[in-house]
Design a protein around this motif. Sequence first.
Motif, mmCIF file in Angstrom:
data_model
loop_
_atom_site.group_PDB
_atom_site.id
_atom_site.type_symbol
_atom_site.label_atom_id
_atom_site.label_comp_id
_atom_site.label_asym_id
_atom_site.label_seq_id
_atom_site.Cartn_x
_atom_site.Cartn_y
_atom_site.Cartn_z
ATOM 1 N N VAL A 150 4.251 14.458 -11.347
ATOM 2 C CA VAL A 150 4.689 14.523 -12.758
ATOM 3 C C VAL A 150 3.588 15.141 -13.591
ATOM 4 O O VAL A 150 3.822 15.955 -14.476
ATOM 5 N N PHE A 151 2.346 14.716 -13.320
ATOM 6 C CA PHE A 151 1.224 15.233 -14.104
ATOM 7 C C PHE A 151 1.121 16.732 -13.929
ATOM 8 O O PHE A 151 0.861 17.464 -14.898
ATOM 9 N N LYS A 152 1.311 17.261 -12.774
ATOM 10 C CA LYS A 152 1.212 18.691 -12.528
ATOM 11 C C LYS A 152 2.329 19.423 -13.262
ATOM 12 O O LYS A 152 2.093 20.528 -13.819
ATOM 13 N N ILE A 189 0.855 -1.212 0.000
ATOM 14 C CA ILE A 189 0.000 0.000 0.000
ATOM 15 C C ILE A 189 0.884 1.253 0.000
ATOM 16 O O ILE A 189 0.602 2.245 -0.720
ATOM 17 N N VAL A 190 1.925 1.212 0.792
ATOM 18 C CA VAL A 190 2.819 2.396 0.858
ATOM 19 C C VAL A 190 3.449 2.667 -0.532
ATOM 20 O O VAL A 190 3.535 3.822 -0.986
ATOM 21 N N VAL A 191 3.881 1.567 -1.189
ATOM 22 C CA VAL A 191 4.511 1.719 -2.518
ATOM 23 C C VAL A 191 3.509 2.293 -3.496
ATOM 24 O O VAL A 191 3.831 3.205 -4.303
ATOM 25 N N ILE A 192 2.295 1.780 -3.478
ATOM 26 C CA ILE A 192 1.272 2.260 -4.421
ATOM 27 C C ILE A 192 1.002 3.737 -4.160
ATOM 28 O O ILE A 192 0.876 4.553 -5.101
ATOM 29 N N LEU A 203 3.768 5.765 -5.530
ATOM 30 C CA LEU A 203 3.700 5.842 -6.986
ATOM 31 C C LEU A 203 2.617 6.820 -7.413
ATOM 32 O O LEU A 203 2.799 7.625 -8.378
ATOM 33 N N LEU A 204 1.482 6.715 -6.730
ATOM 34 C CA LEU A 204 0.390 7.650 -7.069
ATOM 35 C C LEU A 204 0.824 9.093 -6.819
ATOM 36 O O LEU A 204 0.524 10.014 -7.631
#
Length: 430
Positions: free
Chosen positions: A417-419, A404-407, A410-411
Motif C-alpha cells: 500500500v505504501f508503495k 508470525i505469519v499474520v504479522i 500485514l507487513l
Amino acid sequence: MMNPARFLPCLAVLAALLCATTLADTITLTTGEKVEGKIVGETDTEITVSVKISAAVTDEQIIPRSKVAKIEKEQPDEIAWLTLKNLKLGANSLPAAQYDAVIRPLQGFVNEYPKSAHAAEANLLLAQFAGEKKRVEEGEVRLGEKWLSAEEASKERYQINGMIAYQYMRNQRAAGDLIGALNSFDQIEKTLPGAKNFPDAVETARETLAALKTTVDRAQQMFATRKAEFEAGVANSSALQKPELLAARQKELAQGEAAVAAAEQAKIKWPTLVPRSDKNLEVIAKKIPTELQRLASIDVAKLRQSVQLSEQGQKELAAQNVAAGETFAKALALWPNNELAKRLKPEAATLKAAATPAPVAEAPKVRAATPAPATPRPRPVGADIPPEEPAKPFFLTIGGIITIVVILALLLAGWTVFKKIKARSSDVLE
C-alpha cells in the motif's frame, strides 16, 4: 573336728594280737602224750605246769618226773619273739608318735638277740616301721597303698579323720565293746557326718545296736533271776553274813547308777553297761528302740550313691572335665553333708568358668547425628497434581507460528500500500 590321736586302730589290733599269743613249754610223757603250757615250778620229783583251758581259764597240772620223757622249753629269743611275730604295718599310717610303741620292742629284740633265727625278720619289720614313721613326720599320710603328700593330706584331713574314727569303731565292735562302738559312732555323727565311710558307720551302728539289745535283754532276765537268788541267800544267811551281802549288792547297784550319772555329766549318749544294776540296764534298754528307728530311717543306699558320684566327680576334676560340677551337684542333691562333694564343687565351678570362652566385645556403634527436621513448606494448591512439562517458546507453538505469519502478511500488505501511495504522489507532482 575329732582329734585323730584319740583313735588308734592299728595299735588296737596290735594289742589284740599280742594278747592272743601264748607262751608254751612242751612236755612229752612216756606215753607219747604232750602237755603244752608254762612250767611254773620244778622239783626233783615233779613239774608244775600252768595249762590254758580257755581264753580266761588256766589250770595247774603236777606231772611226776617219772612220767616225763622229754622237756622242750621255749628259748628266751623264742619267748621274746612270740610277742613280736604278729607285728605288721596297718592298713593306713599312724600319727608319728605311735610308731615308737612298735619300734622300741623290735629294736630291743635286735639288740638283745642279734644271732636269733628271727633277727633278720625283726630288722625288716624295724626298717618298715621306721621308714613309715619318717615319711609321716614329714607330713605324708598313707591310705591303703596310696601315699598322700603333706599338701594332699591337709586337704583330705576330714576324710582321714573319718576313716580313723570308723576303723576305731570297728575295732571296738570286734572286741565286744558294744557301748564303746556306739559312743564312737555318736562322735562320728556329730563331728564327721560328711565322711565317705559314714554310710558304713551307720550300718555298723545298726548291727551293734541289735547285738546290744540282745545283750541287755539277756542281762535283764538274768538280773531278775539273780535278784531272786540274792534275796533267798540273804534270807538264809547268818546275822554276820547278811550285812556283807547287802553291802556288796548295794555296791553293784551304785556302780550302775554312777555309770549313768558319769555319762550324763560327760554328755555321752551311752553309759557303761553294768549287768548287775537294774537302773543301768533300764536306761540303756530305753534308748535302744528309738535309736534303732532313727538309724533305720537313714537311706544308706542314697548316701552310697552320693559317695560314688563324688568320687566320680573327683576323677573328672583331675582330668579337667568340666562335667565334674554337675556330678558334684547330683552328689549333694542325694546327700547335702557329703564333704568331698562340698569341698570340690567350687573347684569344678572354677574349672568350668576357665574353660568357657569369654564373649567377644562388640565395637561401640557410632550413631549418626540425626538431622534436624526441615520446616515443612506450605504446599501450593493443586500440589497433588503432577507437574506439567515445561512450556515451549511461543514462536514454536502453532499459535505463535500463525501469529508470525499474520504479522508478516500485514507487513507485506502495508508495504504494498505504501508503495502505491508513494507512486501516486509522484504522478501528481509531475
